[in-house]
Design an enzyme around this catalytic site. Structure first.
Site, PDB file in Angstrom:
ATOM      1  N   GLU A  78     -10.490  -1.074  -4.052  1.00 52.80           N
ATOM      2  CA  GLU A  78      -9.783   0.084  -3.511  1.00 52.80           C
ATOM      3  C   GLU A  78     -10.733   0.844  -2.577  1.00 52.80           C
ATOM      4  O   GLU A  78     -11.877   1.108  -2.938  1.00 52.80           O
ATOM      5  CB  GLU A  78      -9.305   0.962  -4.675  1.00 52.80           C
ATOM      6  CG  GLU A  78      -8.845   2.367  -4.320  1.00 52.80           C
ATOM      7  CD  GLU A  78      -7.622   2.396  -3.393  1.00 52.80           C
ATOM      8  OE1 GLU A  78      -6.642   1.683  -3.651  1.00 52.80           O
ATOM      9  OE2 GLU A  78      -7.673   3.150  -2.397  1.00 52.80           O
ATOM     10  N   ASP A  82      -1.937  -4.903  -2.349  1.00 52.71           N
ATOM     11  CA  ASP A  82      -1.142  -3.721  -2.683  1.00 52.71           C
ATOM     12  C   ASP A  82      -1.574  -2.606  -1.735  1.00 52.71           C
ATOM     13  O   ASP A  82      -2.289  -1.687  -2.121  1.00 52.71           O
ATOM     14  CB  ASP A  82      -1.403  -3.340  -4.145  1.00 52.71           C
ATOM     15  CG  ASP A  82      -0.565  -2.148  -4.590  1.00 52.71           C
ATOM     16  OD1 ASP A  82       0.386  -1.783  -3.870  1.00 52.71           O
ATOM     17  OD2 ASP A  82      -0.872  -1.587  -5.652  1.00 52.71           O
TER      18      ASP A  82
HETATM   19  N1  AG3 Z   1       2.048   0.571  -1.725  1.00 49.92           N
HETATM   20  C1  AG3 Z   1       3.215   0.263  -0.947  1.00 49.92           C
HETATM   21  C2  AG3 Z   1       3.753   1.396  -0.182  1.00 49.92           C
HETATM   22  C3  AG3 Z   1       4.792   0.937   0.761  1.00 49.92           C
HETATM   23  C4  AG3 Z   1       5.557   2.042   1.315  1.00 49.92           C
HETATM   24  N2  AG3 Z   1       6.401   1.520   2.313  1.00 49.92           N
HETATM   25  C5  AG3 Z   1       7.626   1.950   2.572  1.00 49.92           C
HETATM   26  N3  AG3 Z   1       8.113   2.988   1.963  1.00 49.92           N
HETATM   27  N4  AG3 Z   1       8.304   1.286   3.423  1.00 49.92           N
HETATM   28  C6  AG3 Z   1       2.317   1.113  -2.984  1.00 49.92           C
HETATM   29  C7  AG3 Z   1       1.134   1.289  -3.847  1.00 49.92           C
HETATM   30  C8  AG3 Z   1       1.547   1.243  -5.273  1.00 49.92           C
HETATM   31  N5  AG3 Z   1       0.556   0.698  -6.113  1.00 49.92           N
END
Ligand code: AG3
Length: 286
Positions: free
Chosen positions: A111, A161
């Site tokens: 991260e 992620d």
């Molecule tokens: N990460 C993905 C966020 C995507 C948002 N995209 C969208 N709303 N189109 C999430 C992190 C969770 N661990």
């Protein structure tokens, strides 16, 4: 005054012509980390919500869909995953689900933003649900692209992620990053990526899958609807040097899922297989 006007709202500024608004029942945290603006607030529908630069990352209420689909699909399709790499995932939800698989020996999570990890531990402990204390987890605070470039280990499953490709997450959508990821996978290893909502952000999926088509024998995507990622189902990129995992039978998945003994709110083997059925507007994107 209308009922709506009486309350504070967070408006998501992700798309140019469409926005969603989430009511703030209570702002629990609002500050700039080293990399981005981070908010955690309470909402009557979704529980606690984490936003980065006003884009919803995860919510207490619907995160299970996203996290289950990005872990159980590749891990159970692989069938013998021992080493898992998570790029991003600072809230700990992905590590939580990956670590539910007892045969997984080691989860490395990279991260970029220590602030996200610290605040998630404090304000969203239900997201990680103890994952940060699991001895199988190795948390690395580093730029995921840099880590991948220098990495010499092989992984059975790599999970990206990330945020959307704006801000610090942008480097995680480049051909260079995917190239390093491809050589960090075992022969039957699988990489999965969050690729946004294709109806709204088709380019995100196109970009990743064009790169995957050049790097992998098997390149595709699968879908799941996550309510707070508005605009229809979200796409998850899929790349593997072999098509064995994607073509796993329903019977095999059922056997593996039963053996894993994992309780889920969204994932089951039928949903797993069905998630790879793509509507034409998605197929056209790659
Ligand atoms: N990460 C993905 C966020 C995507 C948002 N995209 C969208 N709303 N189109 C999430 C992190 C969770 N661990």
């Amino acid at each position: 005054m209308s009922n709506a006007a009486k309350h504070e709202w967070v408006t998501e500024g992700l798309h140019a012509h469409y926005a969603q608004r989430l009511r703030v029942d209570e702002m629990l945290y609002d500050s700039n980390t080293e990399h981005q603006r981070l908010k955690v607030f309470q909402n009557g529908q979704f529980g606690r919500i984490l936003t980065l630069d006003d884009v919803v990352q995860t919510t207490e209420g619907d995160n299970f869909i996203y996290h289950e689909m990005l872990t159980h699909v590749p891990i159970l399709a692989h069938g013998n995953a021992k080493r898992v790499l998570i790029i991003g995932g600072g809230d700990g939800g992905m590590a939580r689900e990956a670590l539910r698989h007892t045969p997984v020996e080691h989860v490395t999570m990279v991260e970029i933003d220590a602030g996200v990890v610290d605040f998630s531990k404090e304000y969203l402990p239900m997201l990680s649900d103890g994952a940060f204390d699991d001895p199988r987890l190795n948390l690395v605070i580093n730029d995921g692209a840099l880590f991948m470039k220098e990495n010499t280990e092989k992984f059975d499953v790599i999970i990206v992620d990330s945020t959307d490709p704006i801000g610090p997450g942008e480097v995680l959508f480049t051909d260079t990053f995917y190239g390093h990821a491809a050589r960090s996978l075992t022969e039957d290893g699988i990489i999965v990526t969050q690729n946004g909502v294709p109806f709204m952000q088709g380019d995100e999926l196109t970009g990743t899958l064009r790169a995957f088509q050049a790097l992998f024998a098997d390149a595709s995507c699968y879908l799941a609807t996550v309510p707070t990622y508005a605009g229809g189902p979200m796409a998850f990129g899929w790349g593997s040097h072999s098509d064995k995992a994607r073509n796993v039978s329903l019977a095999d998945l059922e056997e593996r899922f039963a053996a894993a003994g994992i309780e889920t709110g969204y994932y089951n083997p039928e949903v797993h297989k069905a998630a790879f059925a793509l509507p034409n507007y998605v197929k056209k994107l790659f």
